[in-house]
Design a protein around this motif. Structure first.
Motif, PDB file in Angstrom:
ATOM      1  N   THR A 158     -21.319 141.013   7.918  1.00  0.00           N
ATOM      2  CA  THR A 158     -22.225 139.879   7.787  1.00  0.00           C
ATOM      3  C   THR A 158     -23.568 140.331   7.228  1.00  0.00           C
ATOM      4  O   THR A 158     -24.135 141.319   7.677  1.00  0.00           O
ATOM      5  CB  THR A 158     -22.442 139.190   9.151  1.00  0.00           C
TER       6      THR A 158
ATOM      7  N   TYR B 153     -27.309 139.020   6.960  1.00  0.00           N
ATOM      8  CA  TYR B 153     -28.279 138.066   7.500  1.00  0.00           C
ATOM      9  C   TYR B 153     -29.491 138.075   6.585  1.00  0.00           C
ATOM     10  O   TYR B 153     -30.179 139.097   6.470  1.00  0.00           O
ATOM     11  CB  TYR B 153     -28.698 138.460   8.918  1.00  0.00           C
TER      12      TYR B 153
ATOM     13  N   GLN C 265     -26.654 133.163   6.137  1.00  0.00           N
ATOM     14  CA  GLN C 265     -25.808 134.311   6.435  1.00  0.00           C
ATOM     15  C   GLN C 265     -24.644 134.271   5.447  1.00  0.00           C
ATOM     16  O   GLN C 265     -24.177 133.190   5.079  1.00  0.00           O
ATOM     17  CB  GLN C 265     -25.242 134.261   7.868  1.00  0.00           C
TER      18      GLN C 265
END
Length: 152
Positions: free
Chosen positions: A51, A53, A146
């Motif tokens: 992920t 961010y 995200q």
């Protein structure tokens, strides 16, 4: 059979850990943003696992100024997000969630007019939006997203 096992062992022995790509750090900080030559106290984005961010983006242009109006600021905020995604090797299609912070919820329809042009119908990220009692630098919109950064 013994020859195949010996050959496989030889190939494995010749392939060392140094031949493999170095492992990515568990937490990777990307970009060191600044405004008018002054460093800001956060990263453009942080990758943790699969992920990415992204820090909230205002509609600040390359000249360090906010353009007039919600549509211009929304477009610039989304362009700023696109630039960070590109530096991370990603695209808008990798974004799976955004949070929109608006200085006034009356701006929501005009923000949406711009927002939908960056994400195709049927593949838009999940999203939250809320009104804020003032945004940094007098911005009308701040957008935080995200993105999926794993193997495709």
């Amino acid at each position: 059979m013994k020859s195949i096992a010996a050959l496989a062992t030889g190939v494995l022995a010749m392939t060392s850990a140094t031949d493999a790509a170095p492992p990515r750090p568990a937490v990777e900080h990307l970009g060191r943003p600044s405004l008018n030559g002054q460093p800001l106290p956060f990263s453009d984005a942080v990758r943790v696992g699969d992920t990415l961010y992204l820090s909230g983006q205002l509609g600040i242009g390359p000249d360090g100024k906010l353009p007039q109006g919600i549509e211009a600021q929304a477009r610039q905020a989304l362009d700023n997000i696109g630039a960070i995604l590109k530096r991370a090797g990603l695209a808008y299609s990798d974004v799976f969630h955004c949070t929109a912070m608006l200085s006034d919820m009356k701006l929501w329809p005009d923000f949406n007019k711009v927002y939908v042009t960056y994400f195709p119908e049927g593949k838009r990220p999940a999203r939250s939006a809320f009104g804020a009692n003032g945004l940094a630098l007098g911005g009308l919109i701040e957008l935080e997203c995200q993105a999926y950064a794993g193997k495709k």
